[in-house]
Design a protein around this motif. Structure first.
Motif, PDB file in Angstrom:
ATOM      1  N   ASN A 211       0.830  -1.197   0.000  1.00 23.53           N
ATOM      2  CA  ASN A 211       0.000   0.000   0.000  1.00 23.53           C
ATOM      3  C   ASN A 211       0.866   1.249   0.000  1.00 23.53           C
ATOM      4  O   ASN A 211       2.015   1.235   0.446  1.00 23.53           O
ATOM      5  CB  ASN A 211      -0.916   0.001   1.222  1.00 23.53           C
ATOM      6  CG  ASN A 211      -2.058   0.985   1.090  1.00 23.53           C
ATOM      7  OD1 ASN A 211      -2.393   1.411  -0.018  1.00 23.53           O
ATOM      8  ND2 ASN A 211      -2.671   1.354   2.204  1.00 23.53           N
ATOM      9  N   VAL A 212       0.309   2.311  -0.542  1.00 23.12           N
ATOM     10  CA  VAL A 212       0.941   3.622  -0.465  1.00 23.12           C
ATOM     11  C   VAL A 212      -0.176   4.647  -0.248  1.00 23.12           C
ATOM     12  O   VAL A 212      -1.266   4.514  -0.799  1.00 23.12           O
ATOM     13  CB  VAL A 212       1.753   3.927  -1.743  1.00 23.12           C
ATOM     14  CG1 VAL A 212       0.858   3.996  -2.966  1.00 23.12           C
ATOM     15  CG2 VAL A 212       2.560   5.207  -1.577  1.00 23.12           C
ATOM     16  N   ARG A 213       0.093   5.644   0.590  1.00 21.98           N
ATOM     17  CA  ARG A 213      -0.926   6.639   0.942  1.00 21.98           C
ATOM     18  C   ARG A 213      -0.416   8.016   0.517  1.00 21.98           C
ATOM     19  O   ARG A 213       0.491   8.571   1.124  1.00 21.98           O
ATOM     20  CB  ARG A 213      -1.185   6.597   2.453  1.00 21.98           C
ATOM     21  CG  ARG A 213      -2.303   7.501   2.964  1.00 21.98           C
ATOM     22  CD  ARG A 213      -2.597   7.185   4.421  1.00 21.98           C
ATOM     23  NE  ARG A 213      -3.612   8.062   4.996  1.00 21.98           N
ATOM     24  CZ  ARG A 213      -3.335   9.186   5.640  1.00 21.98           C
ATOM     25  NH1 ARG A 213      -2.062   9.548   5.832  1.00 21.98           N
ATOM     26  NH2 ARG A 213      -4.300   9.933   6.129  1.00 21.98           N
TER      27      ARG A 213
ATOM     28  N   GLY B 123       9.066  12.362  -7.746  1.00 18.37           N
ATOM     29  CA  GLY B 123      10.089  13.353  -8.042  1.00 18.37           C
ATOM     30  C   GLY B 123       9.484  14.652  -8.549  1.00 18.37           C
ATOM     31  O   GLY B 123       8.267  14.824  -8.633  1.00 18.37           O
ATOM     32  N   LYS B 124      10.357  15.603  -8.887  1.00 22.63           N
ATOM     33  CA  LYS B 124       9.978  16.919  -9.413  1.00 22.63           C
ATOM     34  C   LYS B 124       9.114  17.694  -8.404  1.00 22.63           C
ATOM     35  O   LYS B 124       9.077  17.412  -7.218  1.00 22.63           O
ATOM     36  CB  LYS B 124       9.291  16.768 -10.767  1.00 22.63           C
ATOM     37  CG  LYS B 124      10.131  16.020 -11.793  1.00 22.63           C
ATOM     38  CD  LYS B 124      11.484  16.675 -12.005  1.00 22.63           C
ATOM     39  CE  LYS B 124      12.271  16.002 -13.117  1.00 22.63           C
ATOM     40  NZ  LYS B 124      13.097  14.891 -12.620  1.00 22.63           N
ATOM     41  N   THR B 125       8.366  18.688  -8.894  1.00 23.99           N
ATOM     42  CA  THR B 125       7.594  19.552  -8.002  1.00 23.99           C
ATOM     43  C   THR B 125       6.106  19.361  -8.229  1.00 23.99           C
ATOM     44  O   THR B 125       5.677  18.775  -9.236  1.00 23.99           O
ATOM     45  CB  THR B 125       7.935  21.028  -8.253  1.00 23.99           C
ATOM     46  OG1 THR B 125       7.502  21.376  -9.592  1.00 23.99           O
ATOM     47  CG2 THR B 125       9.444  21.264  -8.131  1.00 23.99           C
TER      48      THR B 125
ATOM     49  N   ALA C 269       4.834  11.905   0.702  1.00 24.14           N
ATOM     50  CA  ALA C 269       5.120  10.921   1.750  1.00 24.14           C
ATOM     51  C   ALA C 269       6.470  10.303   1.435  1.00 24.14           C
ATOM     52  O   ALA C 269       6.790  10.089   0.266  1.00 24.14           O
ATOM     53  CB  ALA C 269       4.035   9.843   1.805  1.00 24.14           C
ATOM     54  N   PRO C 270       7.295  10.015   2.447  1.00 21.25           N
ATOM     55  CA  PRO C 270       8.630   9.458   2.176  1.00 21.25           C
ATOM     56  C   PRO C 270       8.546   7.988   1.749  1.00 21.25           C
ATOM     57  O   PRO C 270       8.362   7.101   2.575  1.00 21.25           O
ATOM     58  CB  PRO C 270       9.343   9.611   3.525  1.00 21.25           C
ATOM     59  CG  PRO C 270       8.243   9.590   4.540  1.00 21.25           C
ATOM     60  CD  PRO C 270       7.047  10.205   3.875  1.00 21.25           C
ATOM     61  N   VAL C 271       8.670   7.733   0.446  1.00 23.78           N
ATOM     62  CA  VAL C 271       8.592   6.372  -0.073  1.00 23.78           C
ATOM     63  C   VAL C 271       9.838   6.087  -0.922  1.00 23.78           C
ATOM     64  O   VAL C 271      10.186   6.891  -1.788  1.00 23.78           O
ATOM     65  CB  VAL C 271       7.331   6.171  -0.951  1.00 23.78           C
ATOM     66  CG1 VAL C 271       7.286   4.755  -1.508  1.00 23.78           C
ATOM     67  CG2 VAL C 271       6.077   6.486  -0.160  1.00 23.78           C
ATOM     68  N   ASP C 272      10.497   4.962  -0.675  1.00 20.52           N
ATOM     69  CA  ASP C 272      11.606   4.541  -1.519  1.00 20.52           C
ATOM     70  C   ASP C 272      11.015   3.689  -2.637  1.00 20.52           C
ATOM     71  O   ASP C 272      10.854   2.480  -2.502  1.00 20.52           O
ATOM     72  CB  ASP C 272      12.626   3.736  -0.704  1.00 20.52           C
ATOM     73  CG  ASP C 272      13.897   3.439  -1.483  1.00 20.52           C
ATOM     74  OD1 ASP C 272      13.822   3.386  -2.723  1.00 20.52           O
ATOM     75  OD2 ASP C 272      14.957   3.241  -0.855  1.00 20.52           O
ATOM     76  N   TYR C 273      10.669   4.343  -3.741  1.00 16.73           N
ATOM     77  CA  TYR C 273       9.966   3.654  -4.816  1.00 16.73           C
ATOM     78  C   TYR C 273      10.818   2.565  -5.465  1.00 16.73           C
ATOM     79  O   TYR C 273      10.288   1.555  -5.924  1.00 16.73           O
ATOM     80  CB  TYR C 273       9.513   4.662  -5.879  1.00 16.73           C
ATOM     81  CG  TYR C 273       8.420   5.569  -5.375  1.00 16.73           C
ATOM     82  CD1 TYR C 273       7.099   5.135  -5.345  1.00 16.73           C
ATOM     83  CD2 TYR C 273       8.713   6.841  -4.898  1.00 16.73           C
ATOM     84  CE1 TYR C 273       6.092   5.956  -4.869  1.00 16.73           C
ATOM     85  CE2 TYR C 273       7.718   7.672  -4.417  1.00 16.73           C
ATOM     86  CZ  TYR C 273       6.402   7.226  -4.402  1.00 16.73           C
ATOM     87  OH  TYR C 273       5.414   8.031  -3.910  1.00 16.73           O
TER      88      TYR C 273
END
Length: 477
Positions: free
Chosen positions: A328-330, A388-390, A414-418
């Motif tokens: 999951n990712v939020r 990434g990006k803005t 959210a801090p995710v290491d994709y």
């Protein structure tokens, strides 16, 4: 883990004194080849079907004479003389000191060998076969009789059997046997009188490796091992992990007869299935190979860095195999609302991890929008994750490609290491999920979404068909 050898790297290893006098223990191959005047040539052995490893170099004189010599014996195998990255002719390296004469126009017919029985019989066989198959072609053009053709084929078969028997202990015969196809007996007949095609296939597959000697490491330096592995796994085995794993284990068990053959077999199979190249959802074989052979020490290795990389790759891929629930990712949508992936209500969810400035992502965006518009009524939703990006670049991308109807979320909220969590080492990365967010397909190109979705719909109809037939049968009673 690409261990293929490049010419540039390997040529740096060659001695700068290749033309010095040799001790009897080295190699000395002299050649007079018409058509190679003043050309630089390499003596190289096969490494797989398309790669070759140069072990010596020489420059021909004005008449095409060149000398390959060195202080070390050449490992046995099937070699080539290569000029301008193209093979000119092949040589069987068994004996270490011999000479040849040939013409590049027709190397087989013009070949003369001195001092090498291996190459004498290697080219003698090819000359005979070339002549006889030429006669068959001429007969067919002239409308020759069936009896004449049958006689020629009988002569060829008799010669072949006699040749294999007389030269049974040579490397040349091992090469021919390694490349040959199984001879299939007459198949049993089905009730309708036709040959049993399933019996033919199973016999062929079961006897496919009969002529291949895994104990002889010289066969690693030929194209045959790679070619046969490819055909066995990719054409003679059902492309599902459940079928591929026992097939791969069978090959490894045979390759254990020789350490070098074992190393190549494990490496090649692992390399082919580390990433899904042609068939979806087969990278489970990579996980199997890594855990059963690499990380247990069965794979002969001399460095630890490869094992470290292997463990890291397994740790990333194993949770992302087909049938697993995508983590999951939020993330937040364009209105600032939190939109967890697992809360998406849809029969199918396409997750699209992308970079708003990635060229391939921009190329894929129109196709993604078209796919969604055509299939949203069938229960498809797209969860588009900009990483990434803005925020401004993200919203500009959505507006530019008219993606407002998708479920758009912004990654950096959210801090995710994709890369580690979703194996996003390149963009776009696409997953297709079922209603429970189980992975149906991973790293599927956007241009293949429509075809894959149609396949899913067909599979769904097939599963539903028996239930309909059963209801109709009950109703009929």
């Amino acid at each position: 883990m690409n261990r293929r050898f490049s010419f540039t790297a390997l040529l740096l290893l060659l001695s700068t004194s290749l033309l010095l006098a040799q001790s009897p223990g080295g190699h000395l191959v002299t050649a007079h080849i018409k058509g190679l005047a003043n050309k630089t040539a390499y003596l190289a052995h096969f490494y797989g079907a398309t790669q070759f490893t140069p072990l010596d170099t020489a420059t021909a004189d004005a008449e095409g004479r060149l000398v390959f010599d060195g202080p070390k014996e050449l490992p046995g195998g099937l070699y080539m003389i290569v000029v301008n990255a193209k093979p000119v002719l092949q040589l069987v390296i068994g004996e270490q000191r011999f000479s040849i004469e040939a013409d590049t126009v027709n190397a087989i017919e013009s070949m003369k060998v001195t001092g090498s029985r291996e190459n004498e019989i290697f080219y003698g066989y090819q000359k005979f076969m070339s002549k006889k198959y030429g006669e068959i072609g001429a007969l067919q053009k002239q409308g020759g009789s069936a009896a004449q053709l049958a006689a020629l084929k009988k002569e060829i078969e008799a010669y072949r059997k006699d040749f294999l028997t007389k030269n049974a202990n040579t490397l040349t015969v091992k090469l021919f046997r390694a490349a040959e196809e199984p001879e299939i007996p007459e198949a049993p007949r089905l009730a309708n009188g036709r040959p049993d095609s399933n019996w033919v296939f199973n016999y062929y597959r079961n006897h496919y490796w009969d002529g291949f000697d895994f104990s002889d490491e010289r066969l690693q330096r030929t194209p045959f091992l790679q070619n046969k592995i490819d055909r066995y796994l990719k054409e003679l085995t059902v492309q599902t992990v459940d079928s591929l794993i026992p097939a791969a284990d069978y090959l490894v068990s045979k390759a254990k007869a020789n350490k070098d053959m074992l190393r190549y077999t494990i490496w090649y199979i692992t390399n082919q299935y580390e990433e899904q190249k042609k068939v979806l959802n087969t990278d489970g074989l990579f996980i199997h190979m890594a855990e059963k052979y690499w990380l247990t020490g069965v794979m002969p290795l001399s460095d630890t860095s490869t094992l470290t990389s292997m463990r890291e790759r397994v740790a990333i891929l194993k949770p992302l195999l087909a049938g697993k629930i995508l983590p999951n990712v939020r993330l937040q949508d364009t209105l600032g609302r939190w939109r967890p992936l697992h809360d998406v209500k849809a029969e199918y969810t396409v997750t699209f991890f992308y970079d708003p400035e990635c060229g391939h992502c921009r190329e894929s965006a129109p196709g993604l929008r078209k796919f969604y518009e055509q299939n949203k009524a069938k229960g498809v939703q797209v969860y588009a994750v900009a990483i990434g990006k803005t925020e401004a670049q993200w919203k500009k991308f959505i507006h530019e490609f008219k993606l407002q109807n998708l479920l758009n979320v912004f990654g950096p909220s959210a801090p995710v290491d994709y890369k580690k969590k979703y194996d996003v080492y390149s963009t776009p990365t696409v997953y297709v999920l079922d209603k429970d967010k189980r992975i149906l397909a991973r790293r599927l190109p956007v241009e293949d979404l429509e075809g894959y979705f149609n396949f899913l719909q067909q599979q769904k109809l097939k599963k539903a068909a028996p239930a309909k037939d059963a209801k109709a049968s009950v109703k009929g009673k």
